[in-house]
Design an enzyme around this catalytic site. Sequence first.
Site, mmCIF file in Angstrom:
data_model
loop_
_atom_site.group_PDB
_atom_site.id
_atom_site.type_symbol
_atom_site.label_atom_id
_atom_site.label_comp_id
_atom_site.label_asym_id
_atom_site.label_seq_id
_atom_site.Cartn_x
_atom_site.Cartn_y
_atom_site.Cartn_z
ATOM 1 N N HIS A 89 2.749 4.501 12.774
ATOM 2 C CA HIS A 89 3.183 4.407 11.378
ATOM 3 C C HIS A 89 4.231 5.496 11.152
ATOM 4 O O HIS A 89 3.930 6.689 11.269
ATOM 5 C CB HIS A 89 1.968 4.625 10.460
ATOM 6 C CG HIS A 89 2.267 4.675 9.001
ATOM 7 N ND1 HIS A 89 2.062 3.607 8.160
ATOM 8 C CD2 HIS A 89 2.717 5.683 8.210
ATOM 9 C CE1 HIS A 89 2.377 3.942 6.918
ATOM 10 N NE2 HIS A 89 2.782 5.209 6.929
ATOM 11 N N TYR A 120 3.491 16.270 4.029
ATOM 12 C CA TYR A 120 2.932 14.934 3.773
ATOM 13 C C TYR A 120 3.822 14.171 2.791
ATOM 14 O O TYR A 120 4.126 14.659 1.705
ATOM 15 C CB TYR A 120 1.532 15.124 3.187
ATOM 16 C CG TYR A 120 0.647 13.921 3.121
ATOM 17 C CD1 TYR A 120 0.350 13.176 4.262
ATOM 18 C CD2 TYR A 120 0.057 13.554 1.922
ATOM 19 C CE1 TYR A 120 -0.508 12.092 4.190
ATOM 20 C CE2 TYR A 120 -0.814 12.472 1.846
ATOM 21 C CZ TYR A 120 -1.083 11.746 2.986
ATOM 22 O OH TYR A 120 -1.936 10.673 2.918
ATOM 23 N N HIS A 166 3.391 4.032 -3.553
ATOM 24 C CA HIS A 166 3.855 5.379 -3.922
ATOM 25 C C HIS A 166 5.232 5.322 -4.579
ATOM 26 O O HIS A 166 5.496 6.016 -5.568
ATOM 27 C CB HIS A 166 3.948 6.273 -2.682
ATOM 28 C CG HIS A 166 2.648 6.661 -2.089
ATOM 29 N ND1 HIS A 166 1.734 7.469 -2.733
ATOM 30 C CD2 HIS A 166 2.098 6.363 -0.881
ATOM 31 C CE1 HIS A 166 0.681 7.663 -1.957
ATOM 32 N NE2 HIS A 166 0.871 7.003 -0.831
ATOM 33 N N SER A 219 3.019 11.099 9.137
ATOM 34 C CA SER A 219 2.959 11.079 7.674
ATOM 35 C C SER A 219 4.048 11.906 7.020
ATOM 36 O O SER A 219 4.401 11.671 5.858
ATOM 37 C CB SER A 219 1.594 11.587 7.202
ATOM 38 O OG SER A 219 0.553 11.015 7.937
ATOM 39 N N ARG A 252 0.840 -1.197 0.000
ATOM 40 C CA ARG A 252 0.000 0.000 0.000
ATOM 41 C C ARG A 252 0.880 1.254 0.000
ATOM 42 O O ARG A 252 0.996 1.943 -1.004
ATOM 43 C CB ARG A 252 -0.963 -0.020 1.194
ATOM 44 C CG ARG A 252 -2.142 0.975 1.033
ATOM 45 C CD ARG A 252 -1.778 2.402 1.338
ATOM 46 N NE ARG A 252 -1.330 2.582 2.709
ATOM 47 C CZ ARG A 252 -0.779 3.698 3.145
ATOM 48 N NH1 ARG A 252 -0.598 4.742 2.345
ATOM 49 N NH2 ARG A 252 -0.355 3.795 4.401
ATOM 50 N N ASP A 253 1.564 1.541 1.098
ATOM 51 C CA ASP A 253 2.428 2.732 1.118
ATOM 52 C C ASP A 253 3.565 2.568 0.112
ATOM 53 O O ASP A 253 3.994 3.528 -0.533
ATOM 54 C CB ASP A 253 2.993 2.974 2.516
ATOM 55 C CG ASP A 253 3.218 4.454 2.812
ATOM 56 O OD1 ASP A 253 3.551 5.199 1.877
ATOM 57 O OD2 ASP A 253 3.044 4.858 3.974
ATOM 58 N N HIS A 281 7.513 7.425 8.970
ATOM 59 C CA HIS A 281 8.221 7.676 7.709
ATOM 60 C C HIS A 281 9.660 8.061 8.051
ATOM 61 O O HIS A 281 9.941 8.612 9.123
ATOM 62 C CB HIS A 281 7.534 8.772 6.893
ATOM 63 C CG HIS A 281 6.369 8.241 6.105
ATOM 64 N ND1 HIS A 281 6.458 7.839 4.801
ATOM 65 C CD2 HIS A 281 5.090 8.016 6.476
ATOM 66 C CE1 HIS A 281 5.288 7.388 4.380
ATOM 67 N NE2 HIS A 281 4.437 7.490 5.379
#
Length: 336
Positions: free
Chosen positions: A194, A285, A17, A167, A13-14, A196
């Site tokens: 979650h 983001y 990108h 995010s 999913r992520d 990054h």
Amino acid sequence: MSMKLNIVDTTLRDGSHAVRHSFTVAQTSEVAARLERCGLPIIEVSHGDGLGGSSYTYGFSKEDPFALIEAASKAVSRAKIAVLLLPGIGTIADMERARDCGASVVRVATHVTEADVSAQHIQAAKRMNYMAVGFLMMVHMLEPEEIAEQAKKMESYGADYINLADSAGALLPDQVKARVEAVRAAVNIPVGFHAHNNLSLAVANSLAAIDAGASYIDATLRGLGAGSGNTQLEVLAGVLERKGIETGLDFYGLIDASEQVVAPMMLRPQVIDGGSLMLGYAGVYSSFLLHVYAAAEKFRLEPRDILVEVGKRKMIGGQEDLIIDVAYSLAKEKQG
């Protein structure tokens, strides 16, 4: 009382990108099967921007996202298949279709100040027998006590756990700890995190979340994800093993899956370059990065200048179309 630590994989999913939403049915099946063999309990599969994200605004998927969900579901026998849904992008009808394709977990994502937008989707998810997750994005933009109030709303709608998403990859470990602790104190359901990696802190921040009591942690093979990527799954598995924290994951198997399956799919190395570093520095983001690069090329601008301006304007997920407006304004200013 200690709670079992659940690692949630979001490579499919992520990670979408990072490969410009080019995953195929065959690739999805292989990754999902490998992840299940390595002990992952939940595998998230959908367009990078969730159900309904395959569009002109966010980028079209190479193959039908629902076909990818179905392929992942058929490739596993024990793992749960999860999908992401951003209200306003995905719909309740999309949730129904995803369920019919084999999804059993839906993560309903809103900006950290807008938990009330998730009410009808979380409630509908529970009626459909989904495991429903309240997913609060951009948590660097609110203080811990304010985030806790938003989390309580999602709990009241029926969420099974709350996931806090950094995010922008902008948080430091002590800030993660404060946010997780505040939400844990406010709700009676588990809390997840979650990360990054835009400031090279994804693993450190995930550990801070675990130390603060988070029992769900997101990660991806090879760190694949928006911006400079997510917590790297195989690294996290090794670190947790070194710490003596039981995960049930096959550390060697994850390394093999990362190197043999995911690495050949990648369009570029998942590194912290100047652009992704600026995401974390400016609090932007993470999925904005490729949109910013495209706008910078179109208007012959420095991507960092666009990112700083986007950060100043506190733009949030769903406002990708405004990046062109920002670039146009900066270009006009540059011309005098």
